[in-house]
Design a protein around this motif. Structure first.
Motif, PDB file in Angstrom:
ATOM      1  N   GLU A  23      17.775  22.868 -12.698  1.00 13.65           N
ATOM      2  CA  GLU A  23      16.859  23.753 -11.976  1.00 13.65           C
ATOM      3  C   GLU A  23      15.391  23.349 -12.089  1.00 13.65           C
ATOM      4  O   GLU A  23      14.502  24.135 -11.810  1.00 13.65           O
ATOM      5  N   THR A  24      15.134  22.120 -12.516  1.00 11.97           N
ATOM      6  CA  THR A  24      13.772  21.611 -12.624  1.00 11.97           C
ATOM      7  C   THR A  24      13.662  20.312 -11.832  1.00 11.97           C
ATOM      8  O   THR A  24      14.539  19.455 -11.900  1.00 11.97           O
ATOM      9  N   CYS A  25      12.570  20.174 -11.103  1.00 14.98           N
ATOM     10  CA  CYS A  25      12.317  18.950 -10.361  1.00 14.98           C
ATOM     11  C   CYS A  25      11.342  18.083 -11.169  1.00 14.98           C
ATOM     12  O   CYS A  25      10.214  18.504 -11.440  1.00 14.98           O
ATOM     13  N   ILE A  26      11.794  16.909 -11.560  1.00  8.31           N
ATOM     14  CA  ILE A  26      10.950  15.969 -12.300  1.00  8.31           C
ATOM     15  C   ILE A  26      10.481  14.904 -11.330  1.00  8.31           C
ATOM     16  O   ILE A  26      11.296  14.160 -10.771  1.00  8.31           O
ATOM     17  N   ALA A  27       9.166  14.839 -11.099  1.00 13.80           N
ATOM     18  CA  ALA A  27       8.598  13.872 -10.153  1.00 13.80           C
ATOM     19  C   ALA A  27       8.114  12.640 -10.914  1.00 13.80           C
ATOM     20  O   ALA A  27       7.266  12.740 -11.797  1.00 13.80           O
ATOM     21  N   LEU A  28       8.672  11.488 -10.560  1.00 11.76           N
ATOM     22  CA  LEU A  28       8.278  10.209 -11.151  1.00 11.76           C
ATOM     23  C   LEU A  28       7.516   9.406 -10.099  1.00 11.76           C
ATOM     24  O   LEU A  28       8.014   9.215  -8.988  1.00 11.76           O
ATOM     25  N   SER A  29       6.334   8.939 -10.446  1.00  5.18           N
ATOM     26  CA  SER A  29       5.496   8.203  -9.491  1.00  5.18           C
ATOM     27  C   SER A  29       6.057   6.816  -9.193  1.00  5.18           C
ATOM     28  O   SER A  29       6.520   6.113 -10.086  1.00  5.18           O
ATOM     29  N   ILE A  30       5.979   6.447  -7.921  1.00  2.46           N
ATOM     30  CA  ILE A  30       6.309   5.092  -7.475  1.00  2.46           C
ATOM     31  C   ILE A  30       4.978   4.421  -7.133  1.00  2.46           C
ATOM     32  O   ILE A  30       4.229   4.925  -6.296  1.00  2.46           O
ATOM     33  N   GLU A  51       2.236   1.138  -6.090  1.00  2.00           N
ATOM     34  CA  GLU A  51       2.093   0.292  -4.899  1.00  2.00           C
ATOM     35  C   GLU A  51       2.979  -0.944  -4.935  1.00  2.00           C
ATOM     36  O   GLU A  51       3.177  -1.588  -3.917  1.00  2.00           O
ATOM     37  N   GLY A  52       3.511  -1.277  -6.105  1.00  2.95           N
ATOM     38  CA  GLY A  52       4.452  -2.393  -6.205  1.00  2.95           C
ATOM     39  C   GLY A  52       5.888  -1.948  -5.987  1.00  2.95           C
ATOM     40  O   GLY A  52       6.807  -2.727  -6.131  1.00  2.95           O
ATOM     41  N   MET A  53       6.071  -0.655  -5.655  1.00  2.00           N
ATOM     42  CA  MET A  53       7.371  -0.025  -5.438  1.00  2.00           C
ATOM     43  C   MET A  53       8.202   0.028  -6.722  1.00  2.00           C
ATOM     44  O   MET A  53       9.423  -0.080  -6.707  1.00  2.00           O
ATOM     45  N   ASP A  54       7.510   0.194  -7.855  1.00  2.00           N
ATOM     46  CA  ASP A  54       8.163   0.329  -9.152  1.00  2.00           C
ATOM     47  C   ASP A  54       8.055   1.767  -9.637  1.00  2.00           C
ATOM     48  O   ASP A  54       7.024   2.421  -9.446  1.00  2.00           O
ATOM     49  N   VAL A  55       9.117   2.248 -10.291  1.00  2.81           N
ATOM     50  CA  VAL A  55       9.120   3.582 -10.885  1.00  2.81           C
ATOM     51  C   VAL A  55       9.638   3.457 -12.320  1.00  2.81           C
ATOM     52  O   VAL A  55      10.622   2.773 -12.575  1.00  2.81           O
ATOM     53  N   ASP A  56       8.923   4.082 -13.252  1.00  6.74           N
ATOM     54  CA  ASP A  56       9.311   4.057 -14.661  1.00  6.74           C
ATOM     55  C   ASP A  56      10.242   5.241 -14.924  1.00  6.74           C
ATOM     56  O   ASP A  56       9.839   6.396 -14.764  1.00  6.74           O
ATOM     57  N   LEU A  57      11.469   4.979 -15.323  1.00  2.00           N
ATOM     58  CA  LEU A  57      12.461   6.018 -15.574  1.00  2.00           C
ATOM     59  C   LEU A  57      12.430   6.542 -17.006  1.00  2.00           C
ATOM     60  O   LEU A  57      13.140   7.487 -17.338  1.00  2.00           O
ATOM     61  N   GLN A  58      11.596   5.958 -17.865  1.00  2.00           N
ATOM     62  CA  GLN A  58      11.564   6.340 -19.281  1.00  2.00           C
ATOM     63  C   GLN A  58      11.335   7.843 -19.507  1.00  2.00           C
ATOM     64  O   GLN A  58      11.917   8.409 -20.425  1.00  2.00           O
ATOM     65  N   PRO A  59      10.527   8.533 -18.690  1.00  2.00           N
ATOM     66  CA  PRO A  59      10.330   9.966 -18.927  1.00  2.00           C
ATOM     67  C   PRO A  59      11.581  10.826 -18.735  1.00  2.00           C
ATOM     68  O   PRO A  59      11.596  11.986 -19.139  1.00  2.00           O
ATOM     69  N   LEU A  60      12.634  10.276 -18.142  1.00  2.00           N
ATOM     70  CA  LEU A  60      13.861  11.054 -17.966  1.00  2.00           C
ATOM     71  C   LEU A  60      14.582  11.162 -19.304  1.00  2.00           C
ATOM     72  O   LEU A  60      15.116  10.183 -19.816  1.00  2.00           O
ATOM     73  N   SER A  61      14.605  12.354 -19.859  1.00  2.00           N
ATOM     74  CA  SER A  61      15.263  12.553 -21.152  1.00  2.00           C
ATOM     75  C   SER A  61      16.389  13.571 -21.035  1.00  2.00           C
ATOM     76  O   SER A  61      16.772  14.199 -22.011  1.00  2.00           O
ATOM     77  N   ALA A  62      16.916  13.741 -19.849  1.00  2.00           N
ATOM     78  CA  ALA A  62      17.995  14.695 -19.614  1.00  2.00           C
ATOM     79  C   ALA A  62      19.278  14.242 -20.297  1.00  2.00           C
ATOM     80  O   ALA A  62      19.430  13.073 -20.657  1.00  2.00           O
ATOM     81  N   ALA A  63      20.191  15.183 -20.463  1.00  2.00           N
ATOM     82  CA  ALA A  63      21.493  14.861 -21.040  1.00  2.00           C
ATOM     83  C   ALA A  63      22.217  13.841 -20.168  1.00  2.00           C
ATOM     84  O   ALA A  63      21.938  13.719 -18.968  1.00  2.00           O
ATOM     85  N   ALA A  64      23.138  13.127 -20.776  1.00  2.00           N
ATOM     86  CA  ALA A  64      23.919  12.137 -20.028  1.00  2.00           C
ATOM     87  C   ALA A  64      24.615  12.808 -18.856  1.00  2.00           C
ATOM     88  O   ALA A  64      25.084  13.931 -18.957  1.00  2.00           O
ATOM     89  N   GLY A  65      24.621  12.106 -17.734  1.00  2.00           N
ATOM     90  CA  GLY A  65      25.275  12.634 -16.543  1.00  2.00           C
ATOM     91  C   GLY A  65      24.689  12.017 -15.293  1.00  2.00           C
ATOM     92  O   GLY A  65      23.818  11.138 -15.354  1.00  2.00           O
ATOM     93  N   GLY A 125       0.788  -1.236   0.000  1.00  2.00           N
ATOM     94  CA  GLY A 125       0.000   0.000   0.000  1.00  2.00           C
ATOM     95  C   GLY A 125       0.816   1.280   0.000  1.00  2.00           C
ATOM     96  O   GLY A 125       0.260   2.374  -0.059  1.00  2.00           O
ATOM     97  N   VAL A 126       2.133   1.180   0.069  1.00  2.00           N
ATOM     98  CA  VAL A 126       2.986   2.367   0.080  1.00  2.00           C
ATOM     99  C   VAL A 126       3.178   2.857  -1.351  1.00  2.00           C
ATOM    100  O   VAL A 126       3.400   2.066  -2.264  1.00  2.00           O
ATOM    101  N   THR A 127       3.064   4.158  -1.556  1.00  2.00           N
ATOM    102  CA  THR A 127       3.336   4.785  -2.841  1.00  2.00           C
ATOM    103  C   THR A 127       4.336   5.906  -2.613  1.00  2.00           C
ATOM    104  O   THR A 127       4.711   6.186  -1.474  1.00  2.00           O
ATOM    105  N   GLY A 128       4.739   6.562  -3.670  1.00  2.00           N
ATOM    106  CA  GLY A 128       5.669   7.663  -3.478  1.00  2.00           C
ATOM    107  C   GLY A 128       6.075   8.333  -4.754  1.00  2.00           C
ATOM    108  O   GLY A 128       5.441   8.171  -5.803  1.00  2.00           O
ATOM    109  N   GLU A 129       7.152   9.106  -4.635  1.00  2.00           N
ATOM    110  CA  GLU A 129       7.715   9.810  -5.778  1.00  2.00           C
ATOM    111  C   GLU A 129       9.234   9.770  -5.707  1.00  2.00           C
ATOM    112  O   GLU A 129       9.816   9.848  -4.629  1.00  2.00           O
ATOM    113  N   LEU A 130       9.834   9.662  -6.862  1.00  2.00           N
ATOM    114  CA  LEU A 130      11.266   9.844  -7.010  1.00  2.00           C
ATOM    115  C   LEU A 130      11.413  11.204  -7.686  1.00  2.00           C
ATOM    116  O   LEU A 130      10.978  11.384  -8.822  1.00  2.00           O
TER     117      LEU A 130
END
Length: 92
Positions: free
Chosen positions: A41-48, A50-64, A30-35
């Motif tokens: 200078e921008t905060c990108i919130a990715l949903s976590i 209830e299975g404690m999984d987060v999809d990183l695909q929306p991160l399109s930032a430059a390598a680093g 039942g725990v959820t969250g955000e990464l």
């Protein structure tokens, strides 16, 4: 600090296993969250979910390397749980 590696453009679901101070897995039912990833200078919130999984695909930032904050909702609102590092590499 935990390091998560992500290749830009790929479907990458990361699973969190929550561990207590005695190295025992915590019941996260039942725990959820955000990464929250801080990118130029921008905060990108990715949903976590209830299975404690987060999809990183929306991160399109430059390598680093990027600092991310982990926030979890145990039923009474989001609370800060710690920081980790996300390493983004170029994709093709």
């Amino acid at each position: 600090m935990t390091l998560i590696e992500h290749r830009r453009g790929s479907r990458n679901v990361y699973h969190f296993d929550l561990i207590d101070d005695h190295d025992q897995i915590v019941d996260s039912t039942g725990v959820t969250g955000e990464l929250r990833v801080f990118v130029q200078e921008t905060c990108i919130a990715l949903s976590i979910d209830e299975g404690m999984d987060v999809d990183l695909q929306p991160l399109s930032a430059a390598a680093g390397d990027y600092v991310a904050s982990l926030y979890l909702d145990w039923g009474s609102g989001m609370s800060f749980e710690g920081e980790l590092m996300i390493r983004i590499s170029e994709g093709c």
